[in-house]
Design a protein around this motif. Structure first.
Motif, PDB file in Angstrom:
ATOM      1  N   VAL A 130      85.805  10.074  43.634  1.00  0.00           N
ATOM      2  CA  VAL A 130      85.095   9.797  42.385  1.00  0.00           C
ATOM      3  C   VAL A 130      83.986   8.796  42.715  1.00  0.00           C
ATOM      4  O   VAL A 130      84.045   8.102  43.730  1.00  0.00           O
ATOM      5  CB  VAL A 130      86.045   9.223  41.318  1.00  0.00           C
ATOM      6  N   PRO A 131      82.944   8.695  41.882  1.00  0.00           N
ATOM      7  CA  PRO A 131      81.849   7.762  42.183  1.00  0.00           C
ATOM      8  C   PRO A 131      82.344   6.327  42.337  1.00  0.00           C
ATOM      9  O   PRO A 131      83.178   5.862  41.550  1.00  0.00           O
ATOM     10  CB  PRO A 131      80.933   7.908  40.968  1.00  0.00           C
ATOM     11  N   LEU A 132      81.826   5.626  43.339  1.00  0.00           N
ATOM     12  CA  LEU A 132      82.226   4.231  43.548  1.00  0.00           C
ATOM     13  C   LEU A 132      81.893   3.356  42.344  1.00  0.00           C
ATOM     14  O   LEU A 132      82.597   2.393  42.039  1.00  0.00           O
ATOM     15  CB  LEU A 132      81.535   3.663  44.796  1.00  0.00           C
ATOM     16  N   SER A 133      80.820   3.694  41.644  1.00  0.00           N
ATOM     17  CA  SER A 133      80.427   2.918  40.466  1.00  0.00           C
ATOM     18  C   SER A 133      81.507   2.916  39.392  1.00  0.00           C
ATOM     19  O   SER A 133      81.570   2.006  38.558  1.00  0.00           O
ATOM     20  CB  SER A 133      79.124   3.461  39.879  1.00  0.00           C
ATOM     21  N   ILE A 318      72.906   3.171  34.813  1.00  0.00           N
ATOM     22  CA  ILE A 318      72.748   2.487  36.099  1.00  0.00           C
ATOM     23  C   ILE A 318      71.285   2.101  36.322  1.00  0.00           C
ATOM     24  O   ILE A 318      70.396   2.950  36.262  1.00  0.00           O
ATOM     25  CB  ILE A 318      73.237   3.371  37.263  1.00  0.00           C
ATOM     26  N   VAL A 319      71.038   0.818  36.551  1.00  0.00           N
ATOM     27  CA  VAL A 319      69.711   0.353  36.931  1.00  0.00           C
ATOM     28  C   VAL A 319      69.739   0.002  38.412  1.00  0.00           C
ATOM     29  O   VAL A 319      70.757  -0.464  38.927  1.00  0.00           O
ATOM     30  CB  VAL A 319      69.246  -0.865  36.098  1.00  0.00           C
ATOM     31  N   ASN A 324      66.568  -6.344  38.774  1.00  0.00           N
ATOM     32  CA  ASN A 324      66.669  -5.821  37.409  1.00  0.00           C
ATOM     33  C   ASN A 324      67.990  -6.175  36.732  1.00  0.00           C
ATOM     34  O   ASN A 324      68.222  -5.788  35.585  1.00  0.00           O
ATOM     35  CB  ASN A 324      66.485  -4.300  37.419  1.00  0.00           C
ATOM     36  N   ALA A 325      68.848  -6.923  37.433  1.00  0.00           N
ATOM     37  CA  ALA A 325      70.153  -7.278  36.884  1.00  0.00           C
ATOM     38  C   ALA A 325      70.054  -8.186  35.648  1.00  0.00           C
ATOM     39  O   ALA A 325      70.773  -7.950  34.668  1.00  0.00           O
ATOM     40  CB  ALA A 325      71.016  -7.931  37.963  1.00  0.00           C
ATOM     41  N   PRO A 326      69.201  -9.227  35.636  1.00  0.00           N
ATOM     42  CA  PRO A 326      69.134 -10.064  34.426  1.00  0.00           C
ATOM     43  C   PRO A 326      68.773  -9.269  33.174  1.00  0.00           C
ATOM     44  O   PRO A 326      69.396  -9.449  32.123  1.00  0.00           O
ATOM     45  CB  PRO A 326      68.050 -11.096  34.782  1.00  0.00           C
ATOM     46  N   LYS A 340      78.277   2.559  30.012  1.00  0.00           N
ATOM     47  CA  LYS A 340      78.625   1.409  30.833  1.00  0.00           C
ATOM     48  C   LYS A 340      77.426   0.944  31.659  1.00  0.00           C
ATOM     49  O   LYS A 340      76.849   1.709  32.432  1.00  0.00           O
ATOM     50  CB  LYS A 340      79.785   1.802  31.769  1.00  0.00           C
ATOM     51  N   GLN A 341      77.050  -0.340  31.514  1.00  0.00           N
ATOM     52  CA  GLN A 341      75.893  -0.874  32.237  1.00  0.00           C
ATOM     53  C   GLN A 341      76.290  -1.329  33.639  1.00  0.00           C
ATOM     54  O   GLN A 341      77.180  -2.167  33.810  1.00  0.00           O
ATOM     55  CB  GLN A 341      75.293  -2.057  31.484  1.00  0.00           C
TER      56      GLN A 341
END
Length: 348
Positions: A130-133, A318-319, A324-326, A340-341
């Motif tokens: 499954v995707p690691l994310s 997913i960004v 771009n995290a902030p 889910k961000q």
């Protein structure tokens, strides 16, 4: 100075500027970069990891204030990297239970590489089909929250009426699908027409509504639950909780894992309908995913087959790029995210 033959790397970081009051902004964090040695202190039992995915979660707003030491997490430290949950790969290990190349998820820094002094807090990732994310979401803390909160805290029964606020988020989308698989009637609320469509068309909710278009939340809930609510999965708080209390059935259960509407208020809103708890025998319980981490293997045994068989689906936003995290984190509080961000820091 680096020792002879010692490998050094650049380590980009998201630094927390200072404690926050009111609504946070991207300027409360800034990007920095420093050099890092790819080694760990001998005898420290620590590990050095390369961060792959970072999780943006609403609880992180609470940590931007100076909170008491007995909370589930410590406050962020001004001038240091933001900390949260993430998926990472072990680069160097001085711990007997972790080796180079292991994939893990757990508490880490918002940076390219993190020195983890207590790797016992990590879960090893054994299932990579499954995707690691997913280990920031459906197979991580939010998934555990949804699974434990619904099955353990709510004690659901087939045919019951279930209401979920913030239903398109990391937790809510899963609670709704778990409830449908149990044969419950499920209604969710979200903050846009697009998210309402997602709830009904993608996640299979029976009904959904845009709370921003409802001037009377009590009337809206009576429209969707004319006979009342058996289970409320609370993610919002404030006016929503107040309206729900009026509409709960006798022996109703409310599982509380978040109250995102209150996190940025200097003075939290009061709840006025608490008297309904008594005649309707309503049970309200707060909980956190960590309370159920001891059951994580049981959780995986139940949820992994659901994913593989297509019985539940999961939507991620997913960004790419630590820089771009902030913006991704702040976007949680305006509903900018769609699902889910997650922040992609590096590919494996």
């Amino acid at each position: 100075m680096a020792g002879e033959g010692e490998e050094m790397v650049k380590n980009k970081q998201v630094i927390f500027r200072d404690y926050v009051t009111g609504f946070p902004s991207e300027s409360d964090m800034y990007i920095s970069s420093s050099s890092l040695s790819l080694k760990v202190p001998e005898g420290s039992k620590s590990v050095l990891v390369k961060n792959l995915y970072l999780s943006c979660d609403p609880y992180m707003r609470i940590l931007m204030e100076k909170v008491e030491a007995n909370r589930d997490f410590a406050s962020l430290t001004p001038g240091s990297p933001v900390t949260g949950l993430g998926v990472a790969k072990v680069v160097v290990s001085d711990h007997p239970e972790f080796k180079k190349g292991d994939l893990v998820w757990g508490p880490t820094g918002w940076e390219e590489y993190s020195l983890i002094k207590k790797p016992e807090a990590f879960f090893k990732i054994h299932h990579t089909d499954v995707p690691l994310s997913y280990y920031t979401g459906i197979l991580g803390m939010p998934g555990t929250t949804a699974w434990a909160g619904f099955s353990e805290v709510c004690s659901p029964k087939k045919g019951e009426s279930v209401y979920i606020s913030a239903a398109s988020g990391a937790v809510g989308q899963l609670v709704g699908q778990f409830a449908k698989l149990m044969g419950c009637y499920v209604v969710g609320s979200a903050g846009s027409k697009e998210k309402v469509k997602l709830l009904k068309n993608k996640f299979g909710f029976d009904e959904a509504f845009n709370y921003k278009e409802e001037h009377d939340l009590d009337a809206a809930l009576k429209r969707y639950f004319p006979e009342g609510i058996d289970i409320y999965f609370e993610n919002v708080g404030g006016k929503m909780l107040d309206a729900v209390l009026i509409n709960m059935r006798v022996n109703g259960r409310i599982a509380v894992c978040g109250m995102i509407s209150q996190y940025n208020l200097k003075q939290p809103e009061g709840v006025h309908n608490l008297m309904h708890i008594i005649p309707n025998r309503i049970r309200i319980k707060g909980f956190a995913a960590f309370d159920y981490y001891g059951q994580y293997s049981q959780f995986l045994d139940q949820v992994l087959p659901m994913i593989r068989e297509g019985k539940i689906v999961y939507v991620e936003d997913i960004v790419e790029g630590l820089e771009n995290a902030p913006g991704a984190l702040i976007g949680l509080f305006t509903g900018r995210n769609f699902g889910k961000q997650v922040v992609l820091v590096a590919k494996e």
